[in-house]
Design a protein around this motif. Structure first.
Motif, PDB file in Angstrom:
ATOM      1  N   HIS A  70      -0.128  65.272  83.639  1.00  0.00           N
ATOM      2  CA  HIS A  70      -0.045  66.691  83.755  1.00  0.00           C
ATOM      3  C   HIS A  70       1.672  66.989  84.307  1.00  0.00           C
ATOM      4  N   GLY A  71       1.985  68.185  84.149  1.00  0.00           N
ATOM      5  CA  GLY A  71       3.509  68.551  84.243  1.00  0.00           C
ATOM      6  C   GLY A  71       3.707  68.987  85.757  1.00  0.00           C
ATOM      7  N   PHE A  72       4.842  69.784  86.109  1.00  0.00           N
ATOM      8  CA  PHE A  72       5.274  70.025  87.203  1.00  0.00           C
ATOM      9  C   PHE A  72       5.233  71.489  87.658  1.00  0.00           C
ATOM     10  N   PRO A  73       4.844  72.123  88.449  1.00  0.00           N
ATOM     11  CA  PRO A  73       4.307  71.638  89.611  1.00  0.00           C
ATOM     12  C   PRO A  73       2.645  71.665  89.632  1.00  0.00           C
ATOM     13  N   PHE A  74       2.035  70.716  88.813  1.00  0.00           N
ATOM     14  CA  PHE A  74       0.760  70.928  88.591  1.00  0.00           C
ATOM     15  C   PHE A  74      -0.103  69.702  88.899  1.00  0.00           C
ATOM     16  N   ASP A  75      -1.431  69.773  88.520  1.00  0.00           N
ATOM     17  CA  ASP A  75      -2.395  68.679  88.795  1.00  0.00           C
ATOM     18  C   ASP A  75      -3.261  68.522  87.721  1.00  0.00           C
ATOM     19  N   HIS A  76      -4.380  67.444  87.681  1.00  0.00           N
ATOM     20  CA  HIS A  76      -5.003  67.163  86.459  1.00  0.00           C
ATOM     21  C   HIS A  76      -5.879  68.569  85.918  1.00  0.00           C
ATOM     22  N   SER A  77      -6.022  69.449  86.933  1.00  0.00           N
ATOM     23  CA  SER A  77      -6.994  70.646  86.426  1.00  0.00           C
ATOM     24  C   SER A  77      -6.409  71.152  85.282  1.00  0.00           C
ATOM     25  N   MET A  78      -5.167  71.116  84.981  1.00  0.00           N
ATOM     26  CA  MET A  78      -4.503  71.929  83.855  1.00  0.00           C
ATOM     27  C   MET A  78      -5.230  71.190  82.450  1.00  0.00           C
ATOM     28  N   PHE A  79      -5.645  70.117  82.466  1.00  0.00           N
ATOM     29  CA  PHE A  79      -6.265  69.768  81.284  1.00  0.00           C
ATOM     30  C   PHE A  79      -7.743  69.965  81.099  1.00  0.00           C
ATOM     31  N   ILE A  80      -8.416  70.315  82.195  1.00  0.00           N
ATOM     32  CA  ILE A  80      -9.776  70.525  82.127  1.00  0.00           C
ATOM     33  C   ILE A  80     -10.540  71.228  81.008  1.00  0.00           C
ATOM     34  N   PRO A  81      -9.977  72.814  80.680  1.00  0.00           N
ATOM     35  CA  PRO A  81     -10.557  73.397  79.705  1.00  0.00           C
ATOM     36  C   PRO A  81     -10.550  72.788  78.372  1.00  0.00           C
TER      37      PRO A  81
ATOM     38  N   ASP B  39      -0.403  77.787  67.964  1.00  0.00           N
ATOM     39  CA  ASP B  39      -0.369  79.362  68.213  1.00  0.00           C
ATOM     40  C   ASP B  39      -0.792  79.825  69.564  1.00  0.00           C
ATOM     41  N   GLY B  40      -0.219  80.910  69.995  1.00  0.00           N
ATOM     42  CA  GLY B  40      -0.683  81.607  71.081  1.00  0.00           C
ATOM     43  C   GLY B  40      -0.306  81.084  72.384  1.00  0.00           C
ATOM     44  N   ALA B  41       0.706  79.881  72.510  1.00  0.00           N
ATOM     45  CA  ALA B  41       0.921  79.466  73.788  1.00  0.00           C
ATOM     46  C   ALA B  41       2.364  79.202  73.903  1.00  0.00           C
ATOM     47  N   ALA B  42       2.940  79.078  75.193  1.00  0.00           N
ATOM     48  CA  ALA B  42       4.213  78.947  75.546  1.00  0.00           C
ATOM     49  C   ALA B  42       4.297  77.319  76.031  1.00  0.00           C
ATOM     50  N   HIS B  43       4.584  77.155  77.345  1.00  0.00           N
ATOM     51  CA  HIS B  43       4.679  75.772  77.741  1.00  0.00           C
ATOM     52  C   HIS B  43       3.340  75.388  78.149  1.00  0.00           C
ATOM     53  N   LEU B  44       2.369  76.062  77.970  1.00  0.00           N
ATOM     54  CA  LEU B  44       1.035  75.242  78.748  1.00  0.00           C
ATOM     55  C   LEU B  44      -0.173  75.330  77.629  1.00  0.00           C
ATOM     56  N   PRO B  45       0.072  74.828  76.496  1.00  0.00           N
ATOM     57  CA  PRO B  45      -0.893  74.856  75.695  1.00  0.00           C
ATOM     58  C   PRO B  45      -2.464  74.455  75.914  1.00  0.00           C
TER      59      PRO B  45
END
Ligand code: MLT
Length: 278
Positions: free
Chosen positions: A26-37, A242-248
């Motif tokens: 994951h990136g900063f300041p995040f955690d693993h949940s950013m990849f769940i979907p 498409d449709g995304a900025a920094h967090l595809p």
């Protein structure tokens, strides 16, 4: 979820699915949940490995507030130790932004563990002196203010205008994810990023299959940077989401997971059909 104690930290690592592995950082300041979907659609064919880096999410420092600074190489070495504990010899490593800085260090230190690399919304160059100074100020201030000011400051750059307008659920998800992080984890990573070195020269030495992808509207690591990374790595592919900025993975999860899936199927070839071990 598994727990591993590695050099002063307790790492929490989620592993799901069966088959060839894909490790998401994951990136900063995040955690693993950013990849769940975006991971759910991959679980029929791949094992996804989702660590919380030390100081983020549910990972913890074992003593006090932990180290002042964690370098990108330290995180990379921790990830190699996680692979050892999980008995995974080689994996695709997908790192987003700070996760990409870590992926570059991982290549420089543990390339024999890589089946493939995915660089998402990242850059190979170090911080400018001004950017590094800003990180050091953040590392100091976060102990005074906590993380509460960060979502309002960061979200306009993290999410596309469309995501902010049409997807309040994503805005809330990112806000809550940032608010879960601790000042000590944020400060240690900010100081580590401020000192990261230049990986540009190493890109041409990458010999594993590589995908460089980014959100079409990312202003933090814009598409021209990701495209030039793909041009620098021999044989690498480039993908704009498409449709995304920094967090595809959160803004366009199906396009993101589709891109990862096509890449991983190519990397692992027929072996994934049997869900072979690694
Ligand atoms: C991230 O998403 O990890 C950050 O944008 C990285 C950075 O601050 O350079």
């Amino acid at each position: 979820m598994e727990k591993f104690q590695i050099s002063g930290s307790e790492w929490r690592v989620w592993t799901k699915g069966e088959g060839k592995p894909i490790l998401f950082v994951h990136g900063f300041p995040f955690d693993h949940s950013m990849f769940i979907p975006s991971c759910f659609p991959l679980l029929d064919r791949f094992q996804v490995i989702l660590p919380d880096l030390p100081g983020f999410g549910e990972s913890r420092f074992l003593e006090g507030i932990g180290p002042d600074k964690i370098g990108m190489a330290d995180y990379a070495d921790g990830l190699a130790a996680i692979l050892d504990r999980l008995k995974i010899e080689k994996t695709i490593l997908c790192g987003l932004s700070m996760g990409g800085y870590i992926a570059m260090q991982f290549f420089r230190r543990h390339s024999e563990r890589l089946a493939g690399l995915v660089f998402c919304d990242t850059r190979p160059t170090p911080d400018s002196p001004e950017a590094a100074a800003g990180r050091l100020r953040l590392a100091e201030s976060v102990f005074q203010t906590g993380v509460e000011p960060l979502p309002a400051r960061m979200i306009p750059n993290l999410l596309s205008e469309r995501t902010r307008r049409e997807s309040p659920g994503v805005v809330r998800f990112v806000t809550e994810m940032i608010l879960r992080q601790t000042p000590s984890g944020v400060a240690a990573a900010a100081r580590g990023m401020a000192e990261r070195d230049d990986s540009t020269e190493f890109l041409k030495e990458i010999t594993v299959p590589t995908l460089a992808l980014c959100g079409k509207e990312d202003n933090l690591s814009p598409p021209n940077i990701i495209r030039s990374m793909a041009e620098a790595v021999p044989g690498a592919e480039f993908l704009e989401i498409d449709g995304a900025a920094h967090l595809p993975p959160l803004e366009s999860p199906l396009l993101f997971s589709g891109g990862i899936r096509r890449f991983a199927e190519k990397v692992y070839g027929d072996g994934i059909a049997e869900g072979e071990g690694t």
